[in-house]
Design an enzyme around this catalytic site. Structure first.
Site, PDB file in Angstrom:
ATOM      1  N   ARG A  59       1.948   0.769  -1.588  1.00  0.00           N
ATOM      2  CA  ARG A  59       2.417  -0.231  -0.613  1.00  0.00           C
ATOM      3  C   ARG A  59       2.666   0.365   0.771  1.00  0.00           C
ATOM      4  NH1 ARG A  59       0.510  -2.113  -4.232  1.00  0.00           N
ATOM      5  NH2 ARG A  59       1.255  -3.761  -5.638  1.00  0.00           N
ATOM      6  N   SER A  95       5.701 -10.535  -3.087  1.00  0.00           N
ATOM      7  CA  SER A  95       6.855  -9.852  -3.668  1.00  0.00           C
ATOM      8  C   SER A  95       7.775  -9.341  -2.563  1.00  0.00           C
ATOM      9  CB  SER A  95       6.397  -8.678  -4.535  1.00  0.00           C
ATOM     10  OG  SER A  95       5.607  -9.123  -5.616  1.00  0.00           O
ATOM     11  N   GLU A 155       9.381  -4.863   0.629  1.00  0.00           N
ATOM     12  CA  GLU A 155       7.930  -4.957   0.746  1.00  0.00           C
ATOM     13  C   GLU A 155       7.555  -6.005   1.787  1.00  0.00           C
ATOM     14  OE1 GLU A 155       4.089  -5.944  -2.111  1.00  0.00           O
ATOM     15  OE2 GLU A 155       5.838  -4.956  -2.973  1.00  0.00           O
TER      16      GLU A 155
END
Length: 323
Positions: A187, A237, A313
Site C-alpha cells: 500500500r 478500506s 489507507e
C-alpha cells in the site's frame, strides 16, 4: 503538493486551457464520501498536451494536487489550496489492448473498466482490479490490491508529468529496460510526490476465454457486494492491514477493529460500517471532520485493545476548517 497556500492574487493569473478550469469548485461531489470543502481552482485537462502546457505555464508558487475519482480520499472541510487536477472524461478513460497479454490505459480509467477490458480481450490476471474502487492512477499511488494481487504485480511501465510539466516514465518492478524502476511496497510507492500519473501499461498472466474471465469478475463483484458497504457513501478500506499479504498469521485490520468493539461506532454523521468494520460510511450528514475523528477514535481503541497502531489507507488532504 506543497504545504504553502497561494496568495489570492496568484489564482487570477492562471494559464489558458482547452479543458475546464473552475475556480472555487466544490470537491464533495467528486469524492465517494461526499464531504469536503472547495478547491481554490479545479482543472479538468482536455488531454496530455493540455496538462503539459498548463503545468509548464503555471506559477511554481501555486501548489498542485492530483485527484482521481475520490474513492480513497477524505477532503477536509477547509478545502484544498491551489490547483486540484482531475483526469476525467472519455480521453482519460481510454483503454487499449496491445497484444494478447498486455494493455495500456490512461490514469482516469476505472479499475473495474480495465478488468472488463482485459476480459473482453482474453487477458487473464487483471481480474483483481474489479475489486478495487477507483481509477488506475489512484491505484498506482497506493499500490492498491485485493484477492492476493497488487498493482505492482502487473505493472510494465507508467508515464506521467512532474510539477514543472516535464514528462517522465518508469518501468515496473523487475521489468527490463533503461527506464528507472518504480519501487512499491504494501500500500505504498516511492514515486515522486509531485508525479501526476497519466498512463500505464499492464501485463496479464496469460490468455484465456473471455466469457470465463468475465464470469470470474462477476463472481468477485458479487462477493464484494455481499461483504462491503458498496451502496453507502464510503471509500475503500480505511486502514491498511498491519501485516503485508503472505505474512504467517497475518493480522487483518477489520478483525482488530471488531475486537476493539468498534463495529457500528459513530461520531456525528460518520459510522463504522456494521457490514465491514474496516469501512467508514457517511450516514447522510457527516463532515470530513466527523470521518477523520471517527478514524482516529478507532485507531486509539485498537491500540489500547491490541497494541497495534493502525495506519490510514484512506488519504486525507486539505485544510482543517476553522470554527
Amino acid at each position: 503538493m506543497t504545504p504553502t497556500s497561494p496568495s489570492p492574487d496568484l489564482l487570477p493569473t492562471l494559464p489558458d486551457v482547452r479543458g475546464k478550469l473552475l475556480r472555487g469548485a466544490e470537491l464533495a461531489p467528486y469524492t465517494w464520501f461526499r464531504v469536503g470543502g472547495p478547491a481554490d481552482a479545479l482543472f479538468l485537462p482536455a488531454d496530455e498536451e493540455d496538462l503539459e502546457a498548463f503545468l509548464k505555464a503555471l506559477d511554481p508558487a501555486i501548489p498542485v494536487t492530483p485527484l482521481g475519482v475520490g474513492s480513497n480520499l477524505i477532503v477536509r472541510d477547509g478545502g484544498i489550496p491551489g490547483i486540484v487536477i482531475r483526469l476525467m472524461g472519455k480521453y482519460w478513460g481510454e483503454i487499449e489492448a496491445l497484444d494478447g497479454i498486455t494493455l495500456t490505459a490512461r490514469a482516469g480509467a476505472l479499475d473495474l473498466a480495465v478488468a472488463k477490458a482485459a476480459a473482453a480481450n482474453g487477458i487473464t490476471g487483471l481480474e483483481f482490479l474489479s475489486g478495487i474502487p477507483g481509477s488506475l492512477g489512484g491505484a498506482t499511488r497506493t499500490n492498491a490490491g485485493c484477492y492476493g494481487s497488487e498493482l505492482r504485480d502487473r505493472l510494465v511501465a507508467l508515464h506521467g508529468f512532474r510539477r514543472d510539466g516535464s514528462r517522465v516514465a518508469y518501468r515496473g518492478p523487475g521489468k527490463p529496460g533503461a527506464l528507472p524502476e518504480a519501487h512499491f511496497s504494501y500500500r505504498h510507492t516511492d514515486l515522486p510526490d509531485d508525479l501526476i500519473v497519466t498512463r500505464l501499461i499492464l501485463e496479464g498472466t496469460g490468455a484465456g476465454d473471455p466469457e470465463a474471465i468475465s464470469a470470474d469478475i462477476a463472481a468477485l463483484q458479487a462477493r464484494r457486494a455481499q461483504t462491503q458497504p458498496i451502496k453507502e457513501k464510503t471509500s475503500g478500506s480505511t486502514f491498511a492491514n498491519p501485516d503485508p499479504p503472505g505474512t504467517p498469521d497475518q493480522r487483518s485490520a477489520w478483525k482488530l477493529i471488531d475486537a476493539a468493539g468498534c463495529r457500528g461506532l459513530k461520531v456525528g454523521g460518520a459510522q463504522v460500517s456494521p457490514l465491514h468494520c474496516n469501512f467508514l460510511i457517511n450516514t447522510g450528514d457527516a463532515t470530513a471532520a466527523d470521518l477523520e475523528a471517527l478514524g482516529e477514535l478507532v485507531r486509539a481503541r485498537v491500540l489500547e485493545n491490541s497494541g497495534v497502531e493502525l495506519r490510514w489507507e484512506v488519504r486525507r488532504m486539505g485544510r482543517v476548517q476553522r470554527v
